[in-house]
Design an enzyme around this catalytic site. Structure first.
Site, PDB file in Angstrom:
ATOM      1  N   LYS A 256      26.037 -17.525 -74.654  1.00 20.40           N
ATOM      2  CA  LYS A 256      26.183 -17.122 -75.895  1.00 20.40           C
ATOM      3  C   LYS A 256      27.534 -16.921 -76.374  1.00 20.40           C
ATOM      4  O   LYS A 256      28.311 -16.156 -75.798  1.00 20.40           O
ATOM      5  CB  LYS A 256      25.274 -15.927 -76.176  1.00 20.40           C
ATOM      6  CG  LYS A 256      23.843 -15.962 -75.785  1.00 20.40           C
ATOM      7  CD  LYS A 256      23.056 -14.729 -75.799  1.00 20.40           C
ATOM      8  CE  LYS A 256      23.853 -13.888 -74.657  1.00 20.40           C
ATOM      9  NZ  LYS A 256      22.989 -12.601 -74.416  1.00 20.40           N
TER      10      LYS A 256
ATOM     11  N   GLY B 115      21.701  -4.364 -79.087  1.00 24.56           N
ATOM     12  CA  GLY B 115      20.530  -4.946 -78.597  1.00 24.56           C
ATOM     13  C   GLY B 115      20.376  -6.327 -78.855  1.00 24.56           C
ATOM     14  O   GLY B 115      19.144  -6.889 -78.756  1.00 24.56           O
ATOM     15  N   THR B 116      21.320  -6.886 -79.487  1.00 21.15           N
ATOM     16  CA  THR B 116      21.325  -8.522 -79.814  1.00 21.15           C
ATOM     17  C   THR B 116      20.734  -9.339 -78.475  1.00 21.15           C
ATOM     18  O   THR B 116      19.833 -10.070 -78.722  1.00 21.15           O
ATOM     19  CB  THR B 116      22.368  -9.022 -80.357  1.00 21.15           C
ATOM     20  OG1 THR B 116      23.385  -8.725 -79.622  1.00 21.15           O
ATOM     21  CG2 THR B 116      22.477  -8.558 -81.832  1.00 21.15           C
ATOM     22  N   GLY B 117      21.474  -8.997 -77.420  1.00 23.78           N
ATOM     23  CA  GLY B 117      21.174  -9.908 -76.143  1.00 23.78           C
ATOM     24  C   GLY B 117      19.775  -9.503 -75.492  1.00 23.78           C
ATOM     25  O   GLY B 117      19.081 -10.635 -75.305  1.00 23.78           O
TER      26      GLY B 117
END
Length: 264
Positions: free
Chosen positions: A174, A209-211
């Site tokens: 990412k 918290g995107t991951g």
């Protein structure tokens, strides 16, 4: 649409990441979330204030009782902070090698707190990477796993290939930590296939918290029978919608709006 997803990760009292983000994500995408909590954290948008560990034996007990009764269509792991926790989870996963497993190598919280002990990194590489269907590191996590820097976008595919050589079935590297308005993620699979996923960056501090969210969304797709590229495509679209609709809570890295993602 079903999909029983067992998540091994830490609890985030602020609700934006960890188990709380995982449960919301799986639910909104039509799956059924089950959990084995690996640690409790006292945290908010400003960072992690304290961590309470959970014993490896109790983590295994959570996993086995769920697996024996409800069944599992996909696994996802997040915060695994100690070598003994990683060893215990690996021993369980070795008995279920036909079930997809998404490994999100959570190392540092948005607020900067280390969530993976230094001595646990080698254990993660040796025991869990070879079991993963897909590894989903961000740039700093990939650099830690590889032991060298990733300077720019041109380095991403070679870095993803180097990570693939460590044993996972696929790597989604990412690029959110790279500079620029265009956000690039690179998916490299064991057969040599390389796919690039590009989207416009949403400039916001509300990315806590995107991951966790992306990895759980991918696990949900795999557990529902989607192929990996399709699961990644849906997961990225979901995360982008959730970021765009972020509620704006907290003084630091704020949470996403998991409910805004919908099934699409």
């Amino acid at each position: 649409m079903h999909g029983r997803i067992l998540i091994m990760a830490g609890s985030d009292s602020g609700g934006g990441a960890g188990i709380q983000a995982d449960i919301k994500t799986v639910t909104v995408l039509g799956g059924f979330a089950m959990t084995a909590i690996t640690a409790l954290t006292a945290q908010n948008t400003l960072g992690v204030q304290a961590v309470m560990p959970v014993s490896p034996a109790f983590i295994v007990a959570q996993m086995r009782c769920v697996m024996d009764d409800l069944g599992v269509d996909a696994f996802k792991s997040g915060m695994l902070d100690r070598p003994e926790v990683i060893e215990a989870i690996a021993d369980v996963l070795l008995t279920t090698t036909d079930i997809p497993y998404v490994l999100d190598p959570v190392m540092v919280a948005k607020g900067g707190a280390a969530l993976l002990q230094e001595r646990a990194l080698a254990t993660l590489k040796a025991r869990l990477l070879p079991l993963a269907t897909v590894l989903t590191p961000n740039i700093p996590e990939a650099e830690a796993l590889l032991g060298h820097g990733i300077a720019g976008r041109a380095d991403m595919v070679p870095a993803a290939r180097a990570l693939l050589a460590l044993g996972p079935g696929a790597v989604l590297l990412k690029g959110g930590h790279m500079e620029g308005d265009e956000l690039l993620d690179v998916l490299v699979q064991a057969d040599g296939t390389v796919q690039e996923f590009v989207s416009r960056r949403i400039h916001t501090r509300h990315t806590h918290g995107t991951g966790c969210t992306l990895a759980s969304a991918i696990a949900t797709g795999l557990g529902q029978g989607m192929n990996l590229p399709d699961a990644v495509t849906r997961a990225r679209a979901y995360v982008l919608r959730a970021i765009a609709a972020a509620p704006g809570y907290g003084a630091g890295a704020g949470p996403l709006n998991h409910g805004a993602g919908g099934i699409g």
